[in-house]
Write a protein that holds these residues in place. Structure first.
Motif, PDB file in Angstrom:
ATOM      1  N   ASP A  10     -49.815 -15.571  22.012  1.00 45.69           N
ATOM      2  CA  ASP A  10     -49.653 -16.375  23.220  1.00 45.69           C
ATOM      3  C   ASP A  10     -48.482 -17.336  23.069  1.00 45.69           C
ATOM      4  O   ASP A  10     -47.636 -17.459  23.951  1.00 45.69           O
ATOM      5  CB  ASP A  10     -50.949 -17.143  23.502  1.00 45.69           C
ATOM      6  N   ARG A  11     -48.411 -17.995  21.922  1.00 48.28           N
ATOM      7  CA  ARG A  11     -47.319 -18.955  21.700  1.00 48.28           C
ATOM      8  C   ARG A  11     -45.974 -18.265  21.526  1.00 48.28           C
ATOM      9  O   ARG A  11     -44.957 -18.767  22.002  1.00 48.28           O
ATOM     10  CB  ARG A  11     -47.656 -19.859  20.525  1.00 48.28           C
ATOM     11  N   LEU A  12     -45.974 -17.133  20.867  1.00 46.28           N
ATOM     12  CA  LEU A  12     -44.714 -16.388  20.726  1.00 46.28           C
ATOM     13  C   LEU A  12     -44.182 -15.984  22.098  1.00 46.28           C
ATOM     14  O   LEU A  12     -42.971 -15.931  22.309  1.00 46.28           O
ATOM     15  CB  LEU A  12     -44.911 -15.151  19.848  1.00 46.28           C
ATOM     16  N   SER A  13     -45.073 -15.705  23.028  1.00 38.45           N
ATOM     17  CA  SER A  13     -44.631 -15.282  24.363  1.00 38.45           C
ATOM     18  C   SER A  13     -44.135 -16.461  25.203  1.00 38.45           C
ATOM     19  O   SER A  13     -43.423 -16.265  26.177  1.00 38.45           O
ATOM     20  CB  SER A  13     -45.756 -14.553  25.092  1.00 38.45           C
ATOM     21  N   GLU A  17     -38.659 -21.332  20.090  1.00 35.70           N
ATOM     22  CA  GLU A  17     -38.339 -21.620  18.700  1.00 35.70           C
ATOM     23  C   GLU A  17     -39.622 -21.617  17.867  1.00 35.70           C
ATOM     24  O   GLU A  17     -40.664 -22.059  18.342  1.00 35.70           O
ATOM     25  CB  GLU A  17     -37.667 -22.999  18.629  1.00 35.70           C
ATOM     26  N   ILE A  18     -39.528 -21.091  16.656  1.00 32.87           N
ATOM     27  CA  ILE A  18     -40.640 -21.140  15.705  1.00 32.87           C
ATOM     28  C   ILE A  18     -40.108 -21.687  14.388  1.00 32.87           C
ATOM     29  O   ILE A  18     -38.887 -21.775  14.192  1.00 32.87           O
ATOM     30  CB  ILE A  18     -41.270 -19.740  15.468  1.00 32.87           C
ATOM     31  N   ASN A  19     -41.017 -22.044  13.515  1.00 36.40           N
ATOM     32  CA  ASN A  19     -40.627 -22.400  12.152  1.00 36.40           C
ATOM     33  C   ASN A  19     -40.976 -21.232  11.250  1.00 36.40           C
ATOM     34  O   ASN A  19     -42.048 -20.639  11.392  1.00 36.40           O
ATOM     35  CB  ASN A  19     -41.372 -23.653  11.675  1.00 36.40           C
ATOM     36  N   ILE A  20     -40.064 -20.919  10.357  1.00 36.32           N
ATOM     37  CA  ILE A  20     -40.373 -19.927   9.328  1.00 36.32           C
ATOM     38  C   ILE A  20     -40.354 -20.644   7.985  1.00 36.32           C
ATOM     39  O   ILE A  20     -39.605 -21.601   7.795  1.00 36.32           O
ATOM     40  CB  ILE A  20     -39.397 -18.729   9.323  1.00 36.32           C
ATOM     41  N   THR A  21     -41.210 -20.193   7.093  1.00 33.79           N
ATOM     42  CA  THR A  21     -41.230 -20.728   5.738  1.00 33.79           C
ATOM     43  C   THR A  21     -40.951 -19.576   4.792  1.00 33.79           C
ATOM     44  O   THR A  21     -41.646 -18.554   4.819  1.00 33.79           O
ATOM     45  CB  THR A  21     -42.593 -21.374   5.415  1.00 33.79           C
ATOM     46  N   VAL A  22     -39.897 -19.745   4.014  1.00 30.92           N
ATOM     47  CA  VAL A  22     -39.496 -18.730   3.035  1.00 30.92           C
ATOM     48  C   VAL A  22     -39.632 -19.339   1.644  1.00 30.92           C
ATOM     49  O   VAL A  22     -39.714 -20.554   1.490  1.00 30.92           O
ATOM     50  CB  VAL A  22     -38.041 -18.252   3.273  1.00 30.92           C
ATOM     51  N   MET A  65     -41.996 -11.882   2.069  1.00 36.57           N
ATOM     52  CA  MET A  65     -43.149 -12.498   2.746  1.00 36.57           C
ATOM     53  C   MET A  65     -42.751 -13.875   3.284  1.00 36.57           C
ATOM     54  O   MET A  65     -42.263 -14.724   2.541  1.00 36.57           O
ATOM     55  CB  MET A  65     -44.342 -12.650   1.791  1.00 36.57           C
ATOM     56  N   ILE A  66     -42.926 -14.059   4.590  1.00 35.29           N
ATOM     57  CA  ILE A  66     -42.633 -15.360   5.196  1.00 35.29           C
ATOM     58  C   ILE A  66     -43.848 -15.810   5.997  1.00 35.29           C
ATOM     59  O   ILE A  66     -44.692 -14.998   6.378  1.00 35.29           O
ATOM     60  CB  ILE A  66     -41.379 -15.325   6.110  1.00 35.29           C
ATOM     61  N   ARG A  67     -43.906 -17.106   6.248  1.00 37.10           N
ATOM     62  CA  ARG A  67     -44.938 -17.647   7.136  1.00 37.10           C
ATOM     63  C   ARG A  67     -44.235 -18.044   8.430  1.00 37.10           C
ATOM     64  O   ARG A  67     -43.183 -18.684   8.394  1.00 37.10           O
ATOM     65  CB  ARG A  67     -45.631 -18.852   6.514  1.00 37.10           C
ATOM     66  N   ILE A  68     -44.814 -17.635   9.536  1.00 40.98           N
ATOM     67  CA  ILE A  68     -44.289 -18.074  10.825  1.00 40.98           C
ATOM     68  C   ILE A  68     -45.271 -19.067  11.417  1.00 40.98           C
ATOM     69  O   ILE A  68     -46.482 -18.944  11.241  1.00 40.98           O
ATOM     70  CB  ILE A  68     -44.025 -16.893  11.799  1.00 40.98           C
ATOM     71  N   ASP A  69     -44.735 -20.077  12.071  1.00 43.14           N
ATOM     72  CA  ASP A  69     -45.552 -21.127  12.677  1.00 43.14           C
ATOM     73  C   ASP A  69     -45.027 -21.373  14.086  1.00 43.14           C
ATOM     74  O   ASP A  69     -43.912 -21.846  14.263  1.00 43.14           O
ATOM     75  CB  ASP A  69     -45.463 -22.399  11.830  1.00 43.14           C
ATOM     76  N   ALA A  70     -45.845 -21.007  15.065  1.00 44.64           N
ATOM     77  CA  ALA A  70     -45.498 -21.227  16.469  1.00 44.64           C
ATOM     78  C   ALA A  70     -46.383 -22.361  16.980  1.00 44.64           C
ATOM     79  O   ALA A  70     -47.467 -22.132  17.517  1.00 44.64           O
ATOM     80  CB  ALA A  70     -45.691 -19.963  17.282  1.00 44.64           C
ATOM     81  N   ARG A  71     -45.958 -23.576  16.725  1.00 44.08           N
ATOM     82  CA  ARG A  71     -46.680 -24.787  17.132  1.00 44.08           C
ATOM     83  C   ARG A  71     -48.141 -24.762  16.723  1.00 44.08           C
ATOM     84  O   ARG A  71     -49.041 -24.949  17.546  1.00 44.08           O
ATOM     85  CB  ARG A  71     -46.534 -25.015  18.631  1.00 44.08           C
ATOM     86  N   GLY A  72     -48.380 -24.504  15.455  1.00 44.03           N
ATOM     87  CA  GLY A  72     -49.730 -24.571  14.918  1.00 44.03           C
ATOM     88  C   GLY A  72     -50.408 -23.227  14.739  1.00 44.03           C
ATOM     89  O   GLY A  72     -51.339 -23.103  13.959  1.00 44.03           O
ATOM     90  N   ALA A  73     -49.974 -22.217  15.457  1.00 50.08           N
ATOM     91  CA  ALA A  73     -50.512 -20.864  15.255  1.00 50.08           C
ATOM     92  C   ALA A  73     -49.650 -20.208  14.182  1.00 50.08           C
ATOM     93  O   ALA A  73     -48.441 -20.088  14.344  1.00 50.08           O
ATOM     94  CB  ALA A  73     -50.470 -20.062  16.547  1.00 50.08           C
TER      95      ALA A  73
END
Length: 120
Positions: A10-13, A17-22, A65-73
């Protein structure tokens, strides 16, 4: 767990902008950075701002492997580098369609690679 995935989709749609953690290839530390993205179906596309010279791109070559964060999701995803010129061009066109040709031209300086992830 499906509810979390639905929240992420839902948030990706809805967001630009998202945060990625590498994982840093030298430091081994988690490094977070805001990025633009395109999400189509179950595929997430990322375009490194300075192409293959972008630091987070060099890090994912070492650890995909990365973590994606779309405003908390959040989700952890495995990314695949895209180096084929036609596929990279396709990703660039997706970014131009979403963010506008002028902004892509303003912020992105090299179009030699992209990144793709499955979001299941």
């Amino acid at each position: 767990m499906p509810a979390r995935n639905d929240a992420l989709k839902d948030r990706l749609s809805r967001y630009r902008e998202i945060n990625i953690t590498v994982t840093g290839r030298k430091s081994g530390r988690a490094i977070s950075i805001p990025v633009w993205f395109v999400w189509e179906g179950d595929k997430l596309y990322l375009l490194p701002v300075q192409g293959s010279d972008t630091q987070w791109y060099k890090n994912v070559l070492n650890d995909p492997m990365i973590r994606i964060d779309a405003r908390g999701a959040q989700a952890e995803v495995k990314v695949v580098p895209v180096t084929d010129a036609k596929q990279v061009s396709s990703i660039v066109e997706k970014f131009r369609a979403k963010y506008g040709t002028n902004d892509v031209k303003k912020y992105y300086s090299k179009f030699d690679v992209g990144v793709q992830a499955q979001t299941r």
